[in-house]
Design a protein around this motif. Structure first.
Motif, short mmCIF file in Angstrom:
data_model
loop_
_atom_site.label_atom_id
_atom_site.label_comp_id
_atom_site.label_asym_id
_atom_site.label_seq_id
_atom_site.Cartn_x
_atom_site.Cartn_y
_atom_site.Cartn_z
N THR A 270 19.48 11.44 40.45
CA THR A 270 20.09 10.99 39.20
C THR A 270 19.16 10.04 38.45
O THR A 270 18.95 10.17 37.24
CB THR A 270 21.43 10.29 39.49
N GLY A 271 18.58 9.09 39.18
CA GLY A 271 17.64 8.17 38.56
C GLY A 271 16.40 8.88 38.05
O GLY A 271 15.85 8.54 36.99
N ILE A 272 15.94 9.90 38.78
CA ILE A 272 14.75 10.66 38.36
C ILE A 272 15.03 11.38 37.04
O ILE A 272 14.21 11.36 36.12
CB ILE A 272 14.35 11.66 39.47
N VAL A 273 16.20 12.02 36.94
CA VAL A 273 16.57 12.73 35.70
C VAL A 273 16.61 11.76 34.53
O VAL A 273 16.10 12.05 33.43
CB VAL A 273 17.92 13.45 35.88
N ILE A 274 17.23 10.59 34.73
CA ILE A 274 17.34 9.60 33.66
C ILE A 274 15.95 9.17 33.20
O ILE A 274 15.68 9.05 32.00
CB ILE A 274 18.17 8.40 34.14
N CYS A 275 15.05 8.92 34.14
CA CYS A 275 13.69 8.50 33.79
C CYS A 275 12.93 9.61 33.05
O CYS A 275 12.20 9.33 32.09
CB CYS A 275 12.93 8.09 35.05
N TYR A 276 13.09 10.87 33.49
CA TYR A 276 12.44 11.99 32.79
C TYR A 276 12.93 12.07 31.34
O TYR A 276 12.13 12.24 30.41
CB TYR A 276 12.73 13.30 33.52
N ASN A 277 14.24 11.97 31.15
CA ASN A 277 14.79 12.02 29.80
C ASN A 277 14.30 10.84 28.95
O ASN A 277 13.98 11.00 27.77
CB ASN A 277 16.32 12.01 29.85
N ALA A 278 14.23 9.64 29.58
CA ALA A 278 13.75 8.47 28.85
C ALA A 278 12.29 8.63 28.45
O ALA A 278 11.89 8.29 27.32
CB ALA A 278 13.92 7.22 29.72
N LEU A 279 11.47 9.17 29.37
CA LEU A 279 10.05 9.39 29.06
C LEU A 279 9.89 10.45 27.97
O LEU A 279 9.03 10.34 27.09
CB LEU A 279 9.30 9.81 30.33
N GLY A 280 10.75 11.48 28.03
CA GLY A 280 10.71 12.50 26.98
C GLY A 280 10.99 11.91 25.62
O GLY A 280 10.29 12.20 24.63
N ALA A 281 12.01 11.03 25.54
CA ALA A 281 12.35 10.39 24.27
C ALA A 281 11.22 9.47 23.80
O ALA A 281 10.91 9.39 22.61
CB ALA A 281 13.65 9.61 24.42
N ALA A 282 10.60 8.75 24.76
CA ALA A 282 9.53 7.82 24.40
C ALA A 282 8.31 8.56 23.85
O ALA A 282 7.73 8.16 22.83
CB ALA A 282 9.14 6.98 25.61
N TYR A 283 7.90 9.64 24.51
CA TYR A 283 6.75 10.42 24.03
C TYR A 283 7.08 11.12 22.71
O TYR A 283 6.21 11.36 21.88
CB TYR A 283 6.30 11.42 25.08
N GLN A 284 8.36 11.44 22.52
CA GLN A 284 8.77 12.01 21.24
C GLN A 284 8.59 10.98 20.12
O GLN A 284 8.15 11.33 19.02
CB GLN A 284 10.23 12.46 21.32
N ASP A 285 8.90 9.68 20.43
CA ASP A 285 8.66 8.62 19.45
C ASP A 285 7.18 8.51 19.10
O ASP A 285 6.82 8.18 17.97
CB ASP A 285 9.16 7.28 19.99
N LYS A 286 6.31 8.80 20.07
CA LYS A 286 4.86 8.75 19.84
C LYS A 286 4.34 10.03 19.18
O LYS A 286 3.14 10.15 18.93
CB LYS A 286 4.12 8.54 21.17
N LYS A 287 5.26 10.99 18.97
CA LYS A 287 4.93 12.31 18.41
C LYS A 287 3.99 13.10 19.32
O LYS A 287 3.27 14.00 18.88
CB LYS A 287 4.33 12.17 17.00
N ASP A 288 4.01 12.75 20.61
CA ASP A 288 3.29 13.54 21.61
C ASP A 288 4.28 14.56 22.16
O ASP A 288 4.84 14.40 23.26
CB ASP A 288 2.76 12.60 22.71
N TYR A 289 4.51 15.63 21.36
CA TYR A 289 5.58 16.57 21.68
C TYR A 289 5.30 17.37 22.95
O TYR A 289 6.23 17.75 23.67
CB TYR A 289 5.81 17.51 20.50
N THR A 290 4.06 17.61 23.24
CA THR A 290 3.72 18.39 24.44
C THR A 290 4.14 17.63 25.70
O THR A 290 4.81 18.18 26.58
CB THR A 290 2.20 18.68 24.48
N THR A 291 3.74 16.35 25.78
CA THR A 291 4.11 15.53 26.95
C THR A 291 5.62 15.32 27.00
O THR A 291 6.23 15.36 28.08
CB THR A 291 3.40 14.17 26.91
N ALA A 292 6.22 15.12 25.84
CA ALA A 292 7.67 14.93 25.79
C ALA A 292 8.37 16.16 26.36
O ALA A 292 9.31 16.04 27.16
CB ALA A 292 8.12 14.68 24.36
N MET A 293 7.90 17.37 25.97
CA MET A 293 8.52 18.60 26.46
C MET A 293 8.33 18.74 27.97
O MET A 293 9.24 19.20 28.68
CB MET A 293 7.92 19.81 25.74
N GLU A 294 7.17 18.32 28.48
CA GLU A 294 6.93 18.42 29.92
C GLU A 294 7.97 17.60 30.69
O GLU A 294 8.53 18.06 31.69
CB GLU A 294 5.52 17.91 30.25
N TYR A 295 8.22 16.37 30.24
CA TYR A 295 9.18 15.52 30.95
C TYR A 295 10.61 16.05 30.81
O TYR A 295 11.40 16.00 31.77
CB TYR A 295 9.09 14.09 30.44
#
Length: 676
Positions: A270-295
């Protein structure tokens, strides 16, 4: 509990799930009947016969216990064990009901606090936050009665969590702050961590990000000191969300990755999923869409191992929004629709509001206005449904609280009526027995009055006898001193005789002054004793040295003792022990006070009592020391006057390693008085 987003794209908030509500019981039903009645209700809803039988056996085993606090603790423990069983049957927990009833009968406030905490947490886990807050506040009230700061801090933290769930941040902060103050006073690290983390989340919700970071950092340090990996992971994630809110995305990503590493080490999916989603949102803020999609894809892959399917719907929605930003409309719509399908299957209304809103925006972007309007209508419908559900739930909980309070008031009213009837019934009995009791009281009072008067007379008699003995003591001492002066004058020169007479006159003045009182300050007694020892040392040509040691904690001005009580034992040590030594002797006087008793130890390294008696017999002296006899009589009277069994005199013969006489030790224990 690990933090999770309440809605895609919104700020993350942490839910601290910890500690423990109420069921009301009618006092006129037996506890056993309540338990069986509860089980009949659960059986009527289709409970399995096996579970029913097991619960009934548990009840029977508990009822074999005495109706005391141990039974209360057993009921709370069994209630916790079978909590899921009663929740599944949607009925009140019979074990906890009886625990409340028995605790009320016993006035066992800790039991009431514990069971209300358990019930409150049970209600909170079913999202009945209003009831949970009411029960946890009752737990805090009873915890205050126990004066157990740990239990009170736990209950206050529970109430704070309930009010955070109700978005009443001001009240939540107040409860957590009170819990923090208590926990810090007793160094309760668990409750300090809970309160600190909760205050941080309140400040994060309120937009006070810098203050929130300070709280999370403090909580993180405490969790690290306690080696609590889950607490470490939670606070690292919280710090990530706080820095993301401050637009410090790189720093937020660093904290999310550290939280991810901690969750991976614990294998907390559960914690891993939350962190992946949080990292996806953070990289999306940086407009690094490729890394965001990976997470986000990683989160989707781990979601299969997580029981809470809301994370699956959240991941699909986040992927859909990310694809929409990249202009991949068909794929975006497909992922958003997948989020809708899962949310409808599991009834995630809050997720449906966001998913349909995202669909409406995406259809609008593709100029499919009809579908956009349809999706928007669905979003609004679910939003209204959520509001209605919340209102209905709140109303139901308020009705429950009102019903509970009404029943409590009725019970109190009935109890009051019963008490009034019982008092009226007993009144006549009281009137009948009052004269008898009054007569007995007069007889007993008269007996004790006469006894007290006799005791006063006896005490006065003993005091007069003691003064008579003091009168014998002083002439004896003066006679011995004059004899010493006589011998000294004939055997020494006039200058030393003058010095001797000067000290003797000072000593006489002190004796005449001190003997006017039953008790004198210890320092005056020691001053006169030192003058006496100086005279005896001169008389014996310095054949001995002496040391007086008074314990450091004794104030000689405040401690009062009978005058001339130590001198006879000092005199005895000098003239029967020290003067017969071929070498220079040593006399030690040690004084200490414990409570209202003084212990005086007189130790000499003289020839010992046996050899002293032999010398006395050879000289043909049969005279017994008058001072010793008088002093022993004084001590015996002091023991009687103070009714003190500890008052005594012990004489110990000292020996060296070869068993030869090495002196004498006299231990005198006396009651003392104090000025204050």
């Amino acid at each position: 509990m690990q933090p999770r987003k309440t809605a895609p794209g919104s700020a993350m908030r942490v839910s601290i799930k910890n500690l423990t509500c109420e069921c009301t019981i009618h006092p006129f039903m037996s506890a056993r009947f309540l338990l069986w009645f509860g089980l009949l209700l659960t059986a009527a809803t289709g409970a399995s016969a096996q579970d029913d039988a097991t619960v009934m056996r548990s009840i029977d085993s508990i009822h074999k216990m005495p109706a005391d606090t141990n039974r209360v603790r057993a009921l709370i423990s069994h209630g916790r064990e079978w909590s899921a069983y009663f929740e599944h049957k949607k009925t009140d927990n019979s074990f906890w009901q009886e625990a409340i009833s028995l605790s009320q009968q016993l006035r066992y406030y800790r039991g009431l606090a514990d069971v209300y905490n358990e019930l409150g947490t049970s209600k909170r886990n079913r999202s009945q936050y209003i009831l949970a807050a009411d029960y946890h506040e009752k737990a805090a009230k009873y915890a205050e009665e126990t004066r157990d700061d740990h239990l009170l801090a736990q209950s206050l933290n529970n109430a704070g969590v309930d009010y955070r769930r109700l978005d009443n941040l001001e009240k939540a902060f107040d409860y957590h702050f009170r819990a923090l103050q208590l926990a810090e006073k007793i160094n309760d690290l668990r409750n300090i961590c809970v309160a600190t983390n909760s205050i941080g989340n309140i400040e994060l919700t309120d937009g006070k990000n810098e203050d929130a970071i300070a709280q999370f950092n403090r909580s993180l340090r405490l969790e690290e000191a306690a080696h609590n990996p889950l607490g470490i992971a939670i606070n690292l994630g919280n710090l990530g969300y706080a820095y993301q809110a401050l637009h410090k995305t790189d720093l937020a990503i660093d904290y999310f990755k550290r939280s991810l590493a901690a969750n991976e080490e614990m294998k907390n999916n559960t914690g891993i999923v939350i962190c992946y989603n949080a990292l996806g949102a953070a990289y999306q803020d940086k407009k690094d869409y490729t890394t965001a999609m990976e997470y986000l894809q990683k989160a989707l892959a781990v979601n299969d191992q997580v029981d809470d399917k809301i994370h699956v719907a959240e991941s699909y929605l986040s992927i859909g929004k990310l694809l929409a930003k990249q202009g991949k409309h068909e794929e975006a719509l497909a992922n958003m629709q997948q989020s809708v399908n899962i949310s409808r299957q599991w009834g995630f209304k809050s997720m449906l509001v966001d998913a349909y809103q995202a669909l409406a925006d995406e259809y609008k972007a593709t100029r499919d206005f009809e579908r956009s309007l349809e999706a928007m209508n669905h979003s609004l419908t679910y939003k209204d449904s959520l509001i209605d559900d919340k209102s209905a739930t709140a109303l139901a909980q308020m009705h429950t609280i009102y019903a509970v309070d009404q029943k409590d008031n009725q019970i109190k009213s009935l109890e009051h009526d019963n008490q009034v009837s019982e008092l009226k019934r007993k009144r006549n009995v009281i009137v009948v027995f009052s004269l008898v009791i009054f007569t007995i009281a007069l007889i007993v009072g008269g007996f004790f009055y006469i006894r007290h008067r006799n005791l006063k007379v006896n005490r006065r008699t003993l005091q007069l006898e003691l003064r008579s003995l003091r009168a014998q003591m002083n002439p004896h001492f003066i006679f011995n001193s004059l004899s010493s002066i006589h011998r000294y004058i004939w055997s020494n020169n006039q200058e030393e005789a003058s010095d001797y007479l000067t000290k003797f006159s000072r000593l006489m003045r002190m004796i005449l002054d001190n003997t006017q009182h039953t008790f004198i300050p210890l320092n005056k007694e020691l001053e006169s004793l030192q003058l006496y020892l100086d005279l005896e040392s001169l008389r014996c040509s310095h054949a001995f040295e002496y040391h007086i040691n008074v314990a450091d904690d004794i104030n000689g001005e405040e401690v009062l003792i009978p005058p001339m009580i130590i001198q006879p034992y000092v005199e005895n040590a000098i003239w029967h022990g020290l003067v017969h030594r071929p070498e220079k002797g040593r006399l030690d006087i040690a004084i200490k006070v414990e409570g209202r008793l003084m212990t005086c130890t007189v130790t000499d390294n003289g020839i010992g009592r046996k050899l002293a008696m032999d010398i006395k017999e050879k000289k043909g002296k049969a005279h017994n020391s008058m001072g010793m006899k008088v002093t022993m009589g004084r001590i015996e009277l002091i023991r009687k006057m103070n009714n003190s069994k500890e008052t005594n005199v012990k004489i110990n013969d000292l020996e060296d390693a070869q068993g030869n006489a090495a002196g004498t030790e006299v231990v005198v224990v006396l009651p003392v008085e104090f000025i204050f």
